[in-house]
Design a protein around this motif. Structure first.
Motif: not given
Lengths: 519, 792
Positions: B137-141, B154-161, B180-184
């Motif tokens: 959900k959003d940026v969280n797995l 696990f969470s990613l930053r909302a936007t990368n550099k 696990i494969a995730t699409g963005h």
């Protein structure tokens, strides 16, 4: 499922002359040979038998030319004053010519001195000819009379004085040995039968008649004066069609060898070729000066035109191109075609179908793989850019549609920018390219604005583009002005139009072809 | 056809997909609809095969947003439900199943597995043998291990550099490895490994998509990963070597779901435009299942092809779809624009805006436009080629007008001569143009016919908005903003003008047959005007906000759809009288965009005088949300028998034992129904054709019992039809679905029964209503009968 769709290159209808079978046929002549004669050439006549020499009447001489000779092979010069209308007999052995002094002379082609001389006309004889029975000659003179002469006895058989002005043209029927036709400046064409004492038919042409021509079938008569008119003789001289394509007097008429095309030469320096089925102009030739006489050799091998300034214009047909070139290319052997194709799959075989190879242009391949910059490079190759600019513009438009035109235009070096700008400058004024190329020009100026002044070459190109666009704007303004003037003119004309229409309806019986005069 | 992933049955012979309230079963080999599974009363949101019983399927709908079944947990399934009390929060719960596989189940035992999951079924996936569940959900797995009862986040930053968007869009789990494969949202695919450790997890990135990854699926062995997105390209990633990938491009429209058959021989992609594509495992396109293709925006309106009687409207981008109403199939799709369509957001690509057919369907005129800084317009004229049986491009005119083309029509003369054929286009550049066929007499020319402009007309430099030819083709009416002008089509003289201020003319049409001396116009100020062409005077006018004005080509009736108080009403009238023949108030809550009369093959015998206008043609509507609706007079059974296979019905046939049996059954039924009320009884006595057909057809030509049974049962369920649409909207809608035998949800055709309105108003509601007990009884009968089928 859909496959890649190649870029659609918009086809634009070709402006100008349409290329038809006729234009190809009549264009198939070599560059003309010009022969200078002593005076205005009033008659050219081809010998009906091979080797198809032709007699040219100009000033006081009758020259006989061979088909490819530039010098006369024979000359008859026993005329005190101008000679007129030297005409061959059907067998090509005898030649008859009228003269200014009123006498008619008959020559043997092999001899020099006239065989016979027919005296009787009191004024110049402008038209003479053989009847198709070979033993009689008809003539027409400025003394308003037309006469019939017997060759063996050199005597006048009959003389008709029915015309009320100069008789300047005539022809004999090919089917009937007794019938001949004369045209006169009294606006009439008369059909005479040697067996009767008077003319059998009179056709009112409406203008001084300069030339008459009878179709080989004898059913249709063509007369030329101000206009060319075709008459149906069998219906008693009913007007079939009036051809108003020349804007000056038509002086000579001629049929081609098949009888399918009618040629007319005029003082307006044009020779026009009509189809004898539709009576529409299918082709036309331009000449330097006013045309007085015209002849077409059997099989249309040569067109000869005589002009008022004494120049004889001879055009020979190009020899048929041999098709050896295409045969030289070796075709692949038969076995390469059938290789692997005649194999029938067995039941247990797993059939893997191979899709048919589709051939794509280079720019399509690049566009398919989204390489927009390279695709633009591909269409800026010289052969595409110069010969098929519509392809270049279509690809530019496609790139614009994909939103990648800007990136495709960006990042180019001096040479490429200059090339692009040259293309845009040259083509931006063509209406079919303008919308796309304006976008391109906008983008180029946007992208390369920061580097202006760094390259003299590019700066020069920018200035030229500006100049071209400025010039085009001026043209458009002028055109708009003209359009405004024309509108004003049309507005004043509309009231008159109603009456004009009614007039047209009243003479609806006579079918007239109002074609553009200067086609 | 969307809302859930399509599921292959075991052996990949059938494909199950959710379609509105139904689950549809298609044959993979023939792409035909095999079975329609009914039972839900709301959207079906998930379909899963039961892991242990190969023949059972689970379906969910209504408030249950996603469904997962695992082979390891035999008696429970996982569903996503909204958390009670909170909006927009959802939780994954496991539900214990009772053994009795009934139609509906009331879930009793719930145990919450994960909280705060995304509502989309794509955002949750179960890992190898159901050991863990991954949800994004959003940026969280978040990954939950069932055995260890451990939850890793696990969470990613909302936007990368680089400006990429890291929001998760979908997730898939490797069937055999812990991967696990995730699409963005920025088109990246991340492969997560080692995620059972909180810190030492790793991921690798695959990037090809330029926009959102819409769905991911691992192949059966996990050797390859399939991904799809807006680009409408199916990408197959080979897991062994990172960069190797295969493509299947140009699938038509954005890929919504990707699924794989259990034996791995077929892939299937569901698209946003209401279509399913079946693909071989070697990435070869195999079959496509499609109904009415949902265009992004229907601009052409509803047009009827006179040749095939098919409904013609926008289909795929740049295509024209010919949709057969009888068989609910797309006959064919005609590529009009003939340009490569780039599936990318924010691109302005040319689209089809106007379509017109000539009277016999010999010529087709299309207008396509693309608007960016300046307008690109193309008018194309297509000629129907008898040899290839398709339309062939004849003339292409670029920039026929300087501005948008507002309307276009052919002169509808019935004579076969070509020289009377004429096309009129009206444009916002204040002119209308007349196009005629030019014949090239030159025999050497490639094509002898081409179109060119014959006349340009204008009126006080007002924008031309509509055009219409009279029935005999002698008059042309063109509306210029507030004024209607009438032109003589032979001399192009302006004959007269009509004006009904204030308000601009929205649509105009001529009356037909006996009413051909009338011209009808609707203004946007809410007036419907009728002018008499003989006296050049206003005959009558009515205050009505008409949005659609549609004349019936075969009769003098004209249908007008009005939009008032957020409801659409239908009025049918003849131009010679101001009183409408038929009024259907508030039949639809959506705004009607277009309407079309489709001629019937055989004129129908209609008893009611009120529906006499539907005798020769049928009226179809298209709403804002692209739902296709029709006005019907017939009862459901009749419609069904028509759409089913045409069985030979002969009265003289001997009575078969089967028919005797059924007849007896029917007799009993009808006797039992006597107390339901007079109307019901009456209905039974008029002997529904479904039953009649069933009884008079020899057994060997009858279709399967499972096919006939619903018809039969429905013929008995008469009482429902006496209810009006307003009272039980959802039930009627379901019923109409049955009636139409539709294959996709957007064709939900709202039936308007004969008995709908008038009797209801006169007799009152009570007589029509069934008591609850009776309704239950009927339901019971239906259930019983279904089980009886399954015995077969």
């Amino acid at each position: 499922m859909a496959s890649y769709k190649p870029v659609v290159i918009p086809a634009v209808p070709k402006l100008g002359e349409k290329i038809t079978q006729d234009t190809l046929y009549w264009r198939g002549y070599k560059t003309p040979v010009q022969i200078k004669e002593f005076g205005a050439i009033n008659k050219i006549d081809f010998s009906p038998v091979p080797p198809y020499n032709y007699a040219v009447t100009a000033s006081s001489r009758v020259h006989i030319y061979g088909r490819y000779s530039q010098e006369p092979i024979k000359t008859f010069s026993r005329f005190k004053d101008a000679a007129y209308c030297a005409t061959y007999r059907d067998d090509g052995k005898l030649l008859v010519a009228g003269s200014e002094e009123g006498s008619i002379r008959l020559f043997d082609i092999s001899g020099r001195a006239p065989l016979r001389q027919f005296d009787g006309h009191t004024k110049a004889v402008h038209v003479v000819g053989f009847l198709s029975d070979k033993y009689r000659i008809f003539s027409g003179g400025d003394d308003y009379s037309s006469s019939l002469w017997d060759i063996p006895s050199a005597t006048e058989i009959v003389s008709y004085s029915e015309h009320s002005d100069y008789v300047r043209c005539g022809c004999a029927s090919k089917l009937n040995g007794d019938v001949f036709i004369t045209g006169s400046y009294d606006h009439t064409v008369k059909v005479f039968d040697a067996r009767t004492k008077s003319s059998v038919m009179t056709i009112e042409h409406g203008h001084p008649v300069e030339s008459v021509l009878l179709f080989p079938s004898g059913g249709l008569l063509v007369s030329a004066g101000r206009y060319v008119k075709v008459w149906d003789v069998l219906k008693g001289g009913q007007l079939l069609v009036s051809l108003k394509n020349h804007h000056k007097t038509v002086t000579c008429l001629c049929l081609n060898s098949s009888g399918q095309r009618l040629l007319s030469g005029s003082l307006d320096r044009h020779v026009k070729i009509y189809s004898t089925t539709s009576y529409k102009v299918v082709h036309s030739f331009n000449y330097a000066t006013s045309i007085l006489s015209l002849a077409l050799s059997p099989e249309d091998e040569t067109i000869i035109v005589g002009m008022t300034n004494g120049v004889l214009n001879v055009k020979h047909r190009k020899p048929e191109e041999s098709k050896e070139k295409s045969q030289k290319k070796r075709q692949p052997a038969y076995r390469t075609y059938v290789k692997g194709r005649n194999y029938m799959p067995k039941q247990e075989d797993f059939f893997v179908s191979k899709p048919g190879r589709c051939i794509m242009r280079k720019y399509d391949k690049l566009l398919k793989s989204f390489q927009s910059s390279k695709a633009l490079d591909a269409v800026l190759e010289p052969h595409i850019r110069l010969y098929t600019p519509e392809v270049t513009v279509a690809v530019m438009q496609e790139l614009n549609r994909r939103g990648t035109l800007r990136s495709a235009l960006a990042g180019r070096d001096e040479k490429q920018i200059s090339l692009l700008l040259t293309f845009v400058t040259r083509r931006v004024i063509e209406p079919r390219f303008t919308p796309v190329l304006i976008t391109v020009a906008d983008m180029i100026t946007d992208i390369y604005q920061p580097v202006v002044g760094q390259s003299a070459l590019v700066d020069k190109q920018f200035l030229r583009l500006q100049e071209a666009i400025g010039r085009e704007i001026d043209y458009q303004e002028e055109l708009l002005e003209v359009l405004g003037m024309m509108d004003a003119l049309f507005a004043t004309l509309t009231e008159k139009r109603a009456t004009y229409l009614e007039e047209n309806k009243s003479n609806g019986l006579t079918k007239t072809l109002d074609q553009d005069i200067s086609i | 056809m969307h809302g859930a992933r399509a599921v292959f049955s075991v052996g990949a012979r059938f494909l199950l997909c959710a379609s509105g309230d139904f689950v549809k079963m298609y044959s993979v080999a023939t792409e035909e609809l095999v079975q329609l599974l009914r039972g839900h009363s709301d959207l079906v949101t998930g379909v899963q095969l039961a892991p242990h019983n190969r023949l059972q399927t689970f379906t969910v709908g209504y408030q249950l947003l996603a469904l997962y079944a695992l082979p390891s947990s035999e008696d429970s399934v996982f569903v996503i439900i909204p958390k009670s009390g909170e909006r927009d929060t959802f939780q994954l719960v496991s539900v214990k199943l009772t053994k009795a596989a009934g139609q509906d189940m009331e879930a009793k035992e719930l145990s919450v597995v994960l909280e705060g999951v995304d509502a989309s079924p794509k955002c949750t996936a179960f890992g190898r043998e159901g050991e863990y569940v991954a949800s994004v959900k959003d940026v969280n797995l978040q990954v939950y291990f069932f055995k260890q009862k451990q939850l890793n986040r696990f969470s990613l930053r909302a936007t990368n550099k680089k400006g990429g968007n890291n929001v998760f869009t979908c997730v898939a789990c490797h069937p055999q490895e812990d991967c696990i494969a995730t699409g963005h949202a920025d088109g990246k695919i991340r492969l997560w490994r080692n995620f059972n450790h909180k810190k030492e997890y790793t991921f690798s990135t695959l990037h090809w998509h330029h926009d959102k990854v819409l769905d991911l699926a691992f192949s059966l062995e996990g050797t390859s990963l399939l991904s799809g997105g807006v680009e409408s390209v199916l990408v197959q990633w080979h897991c062994g070597s990172d960069c190797k990938r295969d493509f299947l491009p140009r699938l038509g429209s954005a890929i919504e779901y990707v699924s794989i058959s259990s034996d791995g021989t077929f892939y299937c992609t569901s698209h946003t435009d209401n279509r399913i594509t079946i693909i071989n495992s070697n990435l070869r396109f195999s079959k496509t299942i499609q109904g009415l293709i949902k265009a992004r925006d229907v601009k052409t309106g509803l047009v009827v092809d006179p040749r095939t009687k098919a409904l013609v409207l926008n289909g795929e981008p740049g295509h024209l779809q010919f949709y057969c109403l009888q068989s609910d199939k797309q006959l064919y799709s005609l590529d009009i624009v003939q340009q490569e369509y780039i599936h990318q957001a924010g691109l302005n690509q040319s689209d089809l805006v106007r379509v017109a057919f000539s009277a016999q369907g010999k010529w087709l005129a299309t207008v396509e436009e693309r608007e960016e800084t300046d307008l690109e317009l193309q008018l194309k004229l297509w000629f129907f080629d008898e040899e290839t049986q398709s339309f062939k491009l004849n003339t292409r005119i670029s920039m026929p007008h300087e501005d948008h083309i507002t309307a276009m029509c052919f002169r509808d003369t019935d004579e076969m001569e070509d020289d009377s054929l004429m096309l009129v286009t009206t444009g916002r550049d204040c002119v209308f143009k007349v196009w005629v066929i030019l014949e090239d007499t030159d025999p050497e020319a490639q094509q002898s016919l081409s179109w060119s402009c014959d006349f340009v007309g204008s009126y006080h430099s007002y924008q031309a908005t509509n055009c219409c030819f009279s029935e005999d083709g002698s008059l042309l009416a063109v509306s210029f903003e507030e004024t209607v002008t009438v032109w003589d089509s032979s001399t192009w003289d302006l004959k007269c003008t009509f004006c009904h201020p204030p308000g601009k003319i929205r649509s105009i049409c001529f009356g037909r047959l006996t009413c051909s001396k009338y011209l009808i116009g609707a203004t946007d100020h809410g007036f419907l005007c009728c002018w008499n062409l003989l006296s050049c005077a206003l005959e009558w006018s009515a205050h009505l906000n008409v949005v659609v004005l549609q004349p019936d080509p075969l009769s003098e009736h004209i249908a007008a759809v009005s939009w008032l108080f957020k409801e659409s009403s239908l009025f049918v009238f003849k131009p010679n009288e101001a009183r409408p023949i038929c009024i259907q108030r508030k039949f639809c809550k959506e705004r009607i965009q277009f309407a079309a009369f489709v001629p019937r093959d055989v004129p129908e015998t209609i008893g009611s005088e009120k529906y006499l206008w539907l005798r020769r043609s049928q009226l179809f509507f298209l709403t804002d949300t692209q739902e296709l609706m029709t006005v019907s007079t017939k009862s459901a059974q009749e419609r069904l028998t028509l759409s089913s296979k045409q069985l030979a019905v002969e009265e003289s046939l001997p009575v078969t034992p089967f028919s005797l049996l059924l007849g007896k059954h029917r007799h009993q039924q009808s006797q039992g129904d006597v107390d339901l009320g007079k109307i019901v009884h009456h209905h039974h006595e008029q002997d529904s054709p479904a039953v009649k057909e069933l009884l008079h057809t020899p057994a060997h030509v009858l279709p399967s019992a499972s096919f006939l049974c619903p018809i039969f049962i429905n013929s008995l369920l008469v009482s429902k039809e006496n209810k009006s649409t307003e009272e039980t909207p959802d039930e009627v809608e379901m019923e109409s679905e049955e009636a139409e035998d539709d294959s996709d949800e957007e064709n939900s055709v709202t039936e308007m029964k004969q008995e709908d309105k008038m009797p209801l108003e006169s007799l009152g509601e009570t007589t029509h209503r069934l008591s609850k007990s009776e309704e239950k009884e009927l339901r019971k009968i239906r259930k019983v009968d279904y089980s009886w089928i399954s015995v077969f």
